[in-house]
Design a protein around this motif. Structure first.
Motif, PDB file in Angstrom:
ATOM      1  N   ASN A  56      -3.337   5.628   9.744  1.00  0.00           N
ATOM      2  CA  ASN A  56      -4.347   6.655   9.846  1.00  0.00           C
ATOM      3  C   ASN A  56      -4.706   6.661   7.901  1.00  0.00           C
ATOM      4  OD1 ASN A  56      -4.751   7.031  12.629  1.00  0.00           O
ATOM      5  ND2 ASN A  56      -2.376   8.010  12.307  1.00  0.00           N
ATOM      6  N   GLU A  89       0.436   8.611   1.606  1.00  0.00           N
ATOM      7  CA  GLU A  89       1.347   9.110   0.860  1.00  0.00           C
ATOM      8  C   GLU A  89       2.744   9.283   1.570  1.00  0.00           C
ATOM      9  OE1 GLU A  89       2.183  13.854  -0.994  1.00  0.00           O
ATOM     10  OE2 GLU A  89       0.117  12.949  -1.973  1.00  0.00           O
ATOM     11  N   ALA A  90       2.086   9.755   3.209  1.00  0.00           N
ATOM     12  CA  ALA A  90       3.150   9.957   4.286  1.00  0.00           C
ATOM     13  C   ALA A  90       4.115   9.236   4.307  1.00  0.00           C
ATOM     14  CB  ALA A  90       2.756  10.302   5.583  1.00  0.00           C
ATOM     15  N   GLU A 127       1.358   5.174  10.356  1.00  0.00           N
ATOM     16  CA  GLU A 127       0.683   6.454   8.969  1.00  0.00           C
ATOM     17  C   GLU A 127      -0.046   5.718   7.646  1.00  0.00           C
ATOM     18  OE1 GLU A 127       0.761   9.616   8.707  1.00  0.00           O
ATOM     19  OE2 GLU A 127       2.425  10.371  10.195  1.00  0.00           O
ATOM     20  N   LYS A 157      -3.814  -0.834   2.746  1.00  0.00           N
ATOM     21  CA  LYS A 157      -4.580  -0.146   1.891  1.00  0.00           C
ATOM     22  C   LYS A 157      -5.534  -1.061   1.525  1.00  0.00           C
ATOM     23  CE  LYS A 157       0.015   1.589  -0.050  1.00  0.00           C
ATOM     24  NZ  LYS A 157       0.257   1.920  -1.280  1.00  0.00           N
ATOM     25  N   ASN A 193      -2.777   7.624   5.749  1.00  0.00           N
ATOM     26  CA  ASN A 193      -1.910   9.144   5.502  1.00  0.00           C
ATOM     27  C   ASN A 193      -0.630   8.257   4.623  1.00  0.00           C
ATOM     28  OD1 ASN A 193      -2.935  10.485   6.821  1.00  0.00           O
ATOM     29  ND2 ASN A 193      -1.666  10.802   8.613  1.00  0.00           N
TER      30      ASN A 193
END
Length: 100
Positions: free
Chosen positions: A30, A34-35, A27, A98, A32
Motif C-alpha cells: 500500500n 514507514e509502517a 503495508e 520499493k 506505507n
C-alpha cells in the motif's frame, strides 16, 4: 518456569514475528514503507525473544538438563523456523516492492 510455558514462549514469539512480517508486506504493497519498517522491527524483536528462549533451552541441555522432546516442542521449533524464513523473505519482498 515450567517446560510447557517455555515452549509456548517460542510459539507465541515466533507467531508474532511471522504476523508482523506479513503485515509489513501488506503495508509496503500500500506504499506505507514507514509502517512496514516499524512492523519489520517488531518482527525482529519478537524473533529475538523466541531465539533467547530457544538458546536458554539449548544451554540447559548442554549443562546436562534434559529437555523432553514432545510434539509441542517440535511444533515450537517449526513455528520459529517458519517465522525466520517468512521474515527473511519479507525483507526481500519489501525491497522489490520499493523498486516497483
Amino acid at each position: 518456569m515450567e517446560n510447557q510455558e517455555i515452549i509456548m514462549g517460542i510459539i507465541i514469539h515466533g507467531g508474532n514475528a511471522r504476523s508482523s512480517a506479513m503485515r509489513a508486506i501488506a503495508e509496503a504493497k500500500n506504499g506505507n514503507f514507514e509502517a512496514a519498517e516499524k512492523l519489520m522491527e517488531e518482527s525482529k524483536a519478537e524473533l529475538n525473544k523466541a531465539h533467547r528462549v530457544q538458546t536458554d533451552l539449548i544451554q540447559a541441555e548442554s549443562r546436562g538438563e534434559k529437555t523432553e522432546i514432545s510434539l509441542l516442542m517440535v511444533h515450537a521449533q517449526d513455528h520459529f523456523m517458519n517465522a525466520m524464513t517468512v521474515r527473511e523473505l519479507s525483507v526481500e519482498i519489501i525491497e522489490l516492492i520499493k523498486k516497483l
